[in-house]
Every structure is written in structure tokens, then in C-alpha cells.
Design a protein around this motif. Sequence first.
Motif, PDB file in Angstrom:
ATOM      1  N   ASP A 299       0.848  -1.190   0.000  1.00 23.99           N
ATOM      2  CA  ASP A 299       0.000   0.000   0.000  1.00 23.99           C
ATOM      3  C   ASP A 299       0.880   1.235   0.000  1.00 23.99           C
ATOM      4  O   ASP A 299       1.467   1.594   0.999  1.00 23.99           O
ATOM      5  N   MET A 300       0.985   1.888  -1.141  1.00 28.95           N
ATOM      6  CA  MET A 300       1.888   3.016  -1.279  1.00 28.95           C
ATOM      7  C   MET A 300       1.343   4.275  -0.615  1.00 28.95           C
ATOM      8  O   MET A 300       2.083   5.138  -0.206  1.00 28.95           O
ATOM      9  N   HIS A 301       0.048   4.384  -0.491  1.00 25.24           N
ATOM     10  CA  HIS A 301      -0.538   5.643  -0.074  1.00 25.24           C
ATOM     11  C   HIS A 301      -1.056   5.645   1.357  1.00 25.24           C
ATOM     12  O   HIS A 301      -1.256   6.700   1.938  1.00 25.24           O
ATOM     13  N   GLY A 302      -1.280   4.488   1.985  1.00 22.86           N
ATOM     14  CA  GLY A 302      -1.838   4.450   3.317  1.00 22.86           C
ATOM     15  C   GLY A 302      -3.260   4.983   3.311  1.00 22.86           C
ATOM     16  O   GLY A 302      -3.898   5.112   2.277  1.00 22.86           O
ATOM     17  N   ARG A 303      -3.799   5.303   4.494  1.00 26.02           N
ATOM     18  CA  ARG A 303      -5.164   5.814   4.551  1.00 26.02           C
ATOM     19  C   ARG A 303      -5.175   7.272   4.093  1.00 26.02           C
ATOM     20  O   ARG A 303      -4.162   7.980   4.173  1.00 26.02           O
ATOM     21  N   PRO A 304      -6.319   7.759   3.604  1.00 27.67           N
ATOM     22  CA  PRO A 304      -6.400   9.153   3.165  1.00 27.67           C
ATOM     23  C   PRO A 304      -6.105  10.116   4.316  1.00 27.67           C
ATOM     24  O   PRO A 304      -6.652   9.968   5.414  1.00 27.67           O
ATOM     25  N   LEU A 305      -5.240  11.086   4.083  1.00 21.57           N
ATOM     26  CA  LEU A 305      -4.872  12.070   5.099  1.00 21.57           C
ATOM     27  C   LEU A 305      -5.223  13.466   4.610  1.00 21.57           C
ATOM     28  O   LEU A 305      -5.299  13.728   3.402  1.00 21.57           O
ATOM     29  N   SER A 306      -5.408  14.354   5.576  1.00 22.22           N
ATOM     30  CA  SER A 306      -5.546  15.774   5.273  1.00 22.22           C
ATOM     31  C   SER A 306      -4.192  16.424   5.549  1.00 22.22           C
ATOM     32  O   SER A 306      -3.704  16.402   6.680  1.00 22.22           O
ATOM     33  N   ILE A 307      -3.584  16.980   4.516  1.00 20.90           N
ATOM     34  CA  ILE A 307      -2.185  17.409   4.582  1.00 20.90           C
ATOM     35  C   ILE A 307      -2.081  18.899   4.303  1.00 20.90           C
ATOM     36  O   ILE A 307      -2.713  19.423   3.378  1.00 20.90           O
ATOM     37  N   LEU A 308      -1.254  19.580   5.111  1.00 21.74           N
ATOM     38  CA  LEU A 308      -0.985  20.995   4.915  1.00 21.74           C
ATOM     39  C   LEU A 308       0.453  21.169   4.438  1.00 21.74           C
ATOM     40  O   LEU A 308       1.391  20.686   5.077  1.00 21.74           O
ATOM     41  N   ILE A 309       0.633  21.857   3.312  1.00 20.64           N
ATOM     42  CA  ILE A 309       1.963  22.148   2.773  1.00 20.64           C
ATOM     43  C   ILE A 309       2.242  23.632   2.981  1.00 20.64           C
ATOM     44  O   ILE A 309       1.467  24.489   2.551  1.00 20.64           O
ATOM     45  N   VAL A 310       3.358  23.917   3.653  1.00 23.17           N
ATOM     46  CA  VAL A 310       3.722  25.298   3.967  1.00 23.17           C
ATOM     47  C   VAL A 310       5.043  25.604   3.268  1.00 23.17           C
ATOM     48  O   VAL A 310       6.090  25.066   3.637  1.00 23.17           O
ATOM     49  N   ASP A 311       5.014  26.455   2.245  1.00 23.84           N
ATOM     50  CA  ASP A 311       6.219  26.756   1.473  1.00 23.84           C
ATOM     51  C   ASP A 311       6.004  28.076   0.744  1.00 23.84           C
ATOM     52  O   ASP A 311       4.961  28.288   0.125  1.00 23.84           O
ATOM     53  N   ASP A 312       6.991  28.971   0.819  1.00 20.87           N
ATOM     54  CA  ASP A 312       6.838  30.266   0.170  1.00 20.87           C
ATOM     55  C   ASP A 312       7.132  30.221  -1.322  1.00 20.87           C
ATOM     56  O   ASP A 312       6.837  31.176  -2.042  1.00 20.87           O
ATOM     57  N   ASN A 313       7.704  29.113  -1.801  1.00 19.93           N
ATOM     58  CA  ASN A 313       8.050  28.992  -3.209  1.00 19.93           C
ATOM     59  C   ASN A 313       6.892  28.364  -3.979  1.00 19.93           C
ATOM     60  O   ASN A 313       6.507  27.221  -3.716  1.00 19.93           O
ATOM     61  N   VAL A 421       4.557   9.829   3.607  1.00 20.68           N
ATOM     62  CA  VAL A 421       3.137  10.090   3.859  1.00 20.68           C
ATOM     63  C   VAL A 421       2.421   8.799   4.218  1.00 20.68           C
ATOM     64  O   VAL A 421       1.613   8.747   5.153  1.00 20.68           O
ATOM     65  N   ALA A 422       2.715   7.712   3.482  1.00 19.17           N
ATOM     66  CA  ALA A 422       2.063   6.425   3.740  1.00 19.17           C
ATOM     67  C   ALA A 422       2.403   5.885   5.116  1.00 19.17           C
ATOM     68  O   ALA A 422       1.546   5.335   5.811  1.00 19.17           O
ATOM     69  N   GLU A 423       3.646   6.058   5.538  1.00 19.77           N
ATOM     70  CA  GLU A 423       4.054   5.588   6.861  1.00 19.77           C
ATOM     71  C   GLU A 423       3.246   6.284   7.950  1.00 19.77           C
ATOM     72  O   GLU A 423       2.787   5.655   8.891  1.00 19.77           O
ATOM     73  N   TYR A 424       3.042   7.584   7.823  1.00 18.07           N
ATOM     74  CA  TYR A 424       2.285   8.302   8.831  1.00 18.07           C
ATOM     75  C   TYR A 424       0.810   7.932   8.787  1.00 18.07           C
ATOM     76  O   TYR A 424       0.132   7.905   9.808  1.00 18.07           O
ATOM     77  N   GLY A 425       0.308   7.632   7.588  1.00 19.04           N
ATOM     78  CA  GLY A 425      -1.070   7.173   7.474  1.00 19.04           C
ATOM     79  C   GLY A 425      -1.277   5.851   8.178  1.00 19.04           C
ATOM     80  O   GLY A 425      -2.250   5.657   8.918  1.00 19.04           O
ATOM     81  N   ARG A 426      -0.345   4.923   8.007  1.00 19.42           N
ATOM     82  CA  ARG A 426      -0.464   3.611   8.670  1.00 19.42           C
ATOM     83  C   ARG A 426      -0.286   3.752  10.172  1.00 19.42           C
ATOM     84  O   ARG A 426      -0.952   3.102  10.961  1.00 19.42           O
ATOM     85  N   TYR A 427       0.628   4.638  10.600  1.00 16.11           N
ATOM     86  CA  TYR A 427       0.871   4.832  12.030  1.00 16.11           C
ATOM     87  C   TYR A 427      -0.378   5.360  12.728  1.00 16.11           C
ATOM     88  O   TYR A 427      -0.798   4.855  13.767  1.00 16.11           O
ATOM     89  N   GLN A 428      -1.025   6.358  12.112  1.00 16.02           N
ATOM     90  CA  GLN A 428      -2.197   6.942  12.743  1.00 16.02           C
ATOM     91  C   GLN A 428      -3.368   5.979  12.740  1.00 16.02           C
ATOM     92  O   GLN A 428      -4.227   6.027  13.608  1.00 16.02           O
ATOM     93  N   ASP A 429      -3.413   5.086  11.738  1.00 15.13           N
ATOM     94  CA  ASP A 429      -4.463   4.063  11.722  1.00 15.13           C
ATOM     95  C   ASP A 429      -4.335   3.123  12.911  1.00 15.13           C
ATOM     96  O   ASP A 429      -5.317   2.686  13.498  1.00 15.13           O
ATOM     97  N   SER A 430      -3.077   2.776  13.277  1.00  9.40           N
ATOM     98  CA  SER A 430      -2.865   1.744  14.294  1.00  9.40           C
ATOM     99  C   SER A 430      -2.671   2.313  15.688  1.00  9.40           C
ATOM    100  O   SER A 430      -2.637   1.572  16.652  1.00  9.40           O
ATOM    101  N   GLU A 431      -2.535   3.638  15.805  1.00  9.45           N
ATOM    102  CA  GLU A 431      -2.216   4.246  17.094  1.00  9.45           C
ATOM    103  C   GLU A 431      -3.387   4.130  18.062  1.00  9.45           C
ATOM    104  O   GLU A 431      -4.533   4.370  17.718  1.00  9.45           O
TER     105      GLU A 431
END
Length: 547
Positions: A299-313, A421-431
Motif C-alpha cells: 500500500d503506497m498511499h496508506g489511509r487518506p490524510l488531510s495534509i498541509l503544505i507550507v512553502d513560500d516557493n 506520507v504512507a508511513e504516517y497514514g499507517r501509524y495513525q491508523d494503528s495508534e
Amino acid sequence: MASISPIFDEKGVITHFVGVREEIQKQKQLQEELANIAQLEKVARDRAEQANSAKSEFLASMSHEIRTPLNAVIGMSDLLAETSLDAEQSGYLSVINSAGETLQGLIDDILDLSKIEAGMLRLDSTPFDLRESVRQLTDIISLKASMKGVTFSSAVNSDIPDWLMGDSLRLRQVLINLVGNAVKFTDRGGSVSLVLEPVRSSDTDVLIKFTVTDTGIGIAPEKLGTIFDNFSQADSSTTRRYGGTGLGLAISRHLVGMMGGEVAVESIPGKGSCFHFTVQFAISSEAAGEHQQRPPTEDMHGRPLSILIVDDNQANRAVLTAYFRRTEHTVECVENGEKALEKIKGGGFDLVFMDMEMPVMDGYTATRLVREWEEETGRDPLPVIALTANALKEDRLRSLDAGCTVHLTKPIKKKRFLEIVAEYGRYQDSEAPGDTKSEPAMGAGSSAGKITVVCDADLEDLIPGYLEDRKVECQSVKNLAVNGDFGMVRTTAHGMKGSGGSYGFPKISEIGRDMEIAAGKGNLDDVLKQIDALDAYLQAVEVRYGE
């Protein structure tokens, strides 16, 4: 300077005087000259230190300024490769990718050299599979060699143990430099070989000789003494014909020297060269199976996450947003830390990628304010990943000190980005509270009752002390709880909650969170339960250091 002394006869009567005049002008002049020389040496040292500091600041700034647009170049070329292209367009894209990788390698080489000269580069000592390292190198080099029509072979003597202790990444860097140079300077139809042989061995260590031989253009005798100098190549025509900056051999010489060896070379112009060095390694006493990392998940993507990207470029925001185009994740972007803070306080995000150098409010300030807000409101820490062009060790430590969960360096490839991203999705699923599973994304695994955590190599000198302090806290917090001082228990637990993730141990953060809640309720049984959980975790955890 003069002195006068009386001379006495046998009756003790002064008969005459003797005067001695000593010329000390030359001695004074010599002392003044020595003092002047010492002062000049001090001035020269001060100026050299200032110049070195200025150079380091310039290199760090240059790295940041180049990496930011380079992230957009490499990211967009990754995305373009996924579209429908004809043969001509694929050829153009291949050139872009190659140029981007070359530029990234040059930036890394310059920073490595800067860190070496400043004494900031440290070698790790962790178990590694030598034959697997050579196999990986062979996979990389064989493709480049075959495209050029050069034969490449590698051989590891059967008497060399599989598992050794050392810095496998820096060893591979040296070998890639030497073997890569050999392929580069060998024309079609030639050959390159890498041979590893034991010089001597015992039950505890082995001295290995590494030899790289090629049938390439060779090096003139008068140039052999300078090829390991910074930015040096055999002659200007070599640079024009084959490219390169001449940094690879200089860095290799420094790294081998740090490993206790020395690189030597013999060469005949027109017939080829032979580079060789020896390094002594301790033999790892641990079984190879204990070092195998988890196989990648399907599973390359893990569970769907809501992601914030902060970058001035804007280009970087476009690239990172495009990475999610074929995923189920939802993405929002803002261009500075002030807007990021507003968005995060509004809630709903699972993960934040934070640039650290931005106008209005930088990522360091924004992350600190997020952590303070979480502390004030009792919220769980939100994973904030520093994604920045700042690549030095002190930059990583500064990000972690600000409260970032992980520090990543631009440019970052799409595959690596989505894996995180996928690792954090799986982690939050199992936490779950009290969950004893091992750490996310940091490369954790477990065997034989132990919990293995792979931490950032740049924190190797800090983590042992951090874990030891937590062991001491177990007993002190228990005493505080038994004596009814739940205020101090809560304060200690809160600090534990904030520090665990920064050092790569989210399990410690989790225990600190639950302990803080229990202390807030004055629940002695629950506090003691979390203290026991922390003690058990600290006894079971084993740390390895990765990139």
C-alpha cells in the motif's frame, strides 16, 4: 647591562675591581621579533577562522538557494515522466534528470568537503552487510557501465565476514567515487573491476584491501601527486572531455583517512589505473537477520490524510501538490508560517510539511508556536515534518529543537515523499493509548522481545543521554507520584510528551501524554501504570542509526 665585582687578596683586602658589560640589545631584538611573529601567527589564525566561518556560511546559503529551485526541477521531471511522451521528448527528459542528479551530487560534495574541513563530519559505527553493500553498488555501476560499453565486475573474497561494524554509507560513497571515476575515464570496450580481499583477520576484526582497476586513459606520473587535491583533475582537457569537478577523489581521501586508511594509486597513461586502500573493521557479533528492515508495504498511499503544505516557493507548492494527484489525500497550501498557524488552529489536519525559511513567519517560529498552542489546549502533537533546503547537521538539530517531528532535505523524489506520507497514514491508523507497537517512518522493527528503532545518525551523540535521562525520570516520577506531587509529575510528563517525537521515539511521547492526563486527574494507579510502561519500553528499545 654592566656589573662590577670586587676582588679580594688572602687577607680579605680589596685589591681591584672587575667590570663586566653584557650586550643584550640583540637578545631584546630577538625577543621582540619572536613576539611579533607570535602576534602575526595569531592574526593569521583569526583571519583563517573568520574566512572558514564565512565560507561555511556561504556554502550553507548557496546550498539552500540552489536546492529550492532544484526541488522543482527534479519534482516536475518526475511528474513529466508519468505522462505520455514520444521518443524525442523522453530523450530530453532523460537529459534533464541526469543534469538534476549531477547538480544535486555537486551540492552534496561541496557540503561534505566543507564539513570535513570544519571537522564537523562524523563517521557512524553500525552493523552492515558488506556483500549486500557491494551488490547494491554493482547494481548502480553496472547500468552506467553497460550504457557506455564498459565491462564491470566485482568480487568479495570468501574469507571476509558478511557482517561488519562501520559506516556503510560513507564506505559506499568512497567506492562509488572510485568506481564511478574508473567507468567515466574508461572508453567503450574497456573494463573496470572492484576486488575486496582480507589482509589479515582475527576473531574480532578484519583488515580489508579494496582495489579498483580500470583500463582507462590513465594518469601522467607528474599528476599523481595532485589528483587528490580539491577541484583537481589530471588536466583541463580531462574536464572538457569527461566533465566533473575533481571533488570526488578529495572527499574519498578524507573519508578513507577518517576510517584509518590511505588511498594510493598507480597508473600508466593510455593503459589504465589502479586505486586501492585498506580499512580495518570490527566483526559484528549480531546475527544478520536482526538487521533486516521491514519489507516495503504494497500500500503506497496508506489511509487518506488531510495534509498541509507550507512553502513560500510557488513552484515547490505546485510540485508537492502534484505528487498527490493520483492519491486520495486532500491537500492545502499556504505560503508562510503565520497562515500555517491559523490553518492548524482551525483543525482537521493529519500531517504538515513545513518549509523552514519563509517571509512573514519562518517555519521554526511557526512550529514552536504550534507546540505551545498544543500544550496550552491539551492537544496531541501534530506531526510537523521539516521539508527544507537547509541540509547541514545543525539545521537538522535546529528543526528538531523547534519541535519538528522529522527533518527532510530538498530536493525530494516523489517515491520517497509518498512513502513518508504512507508511513504516517499507517501509524495513525494503528495508534491507540497503550499501544506497544514500534515507531513509524523511523524504520522500527522488533525481534526477540526487543524493539529496534532506527534514528537519525546526526543525533547519535544525543540519544544515549536522552534515553538514560528517561530511565532516571522513571524513579523520580514514581517518588513524586507516591508522595502526591501530581503537579510535578504532570510537568515532567509534559516535557516527555514534547521531546519523544523530536528524538525519534513517538512511543515515549505517547506515554508522556497518557501520564500527563493521569496526573491531571490525580490518578495514582494510572500514573504508576504509565511509569511501568515507560520502564518496560526503555528496557526493550534498541537503537540503530540510519541516514
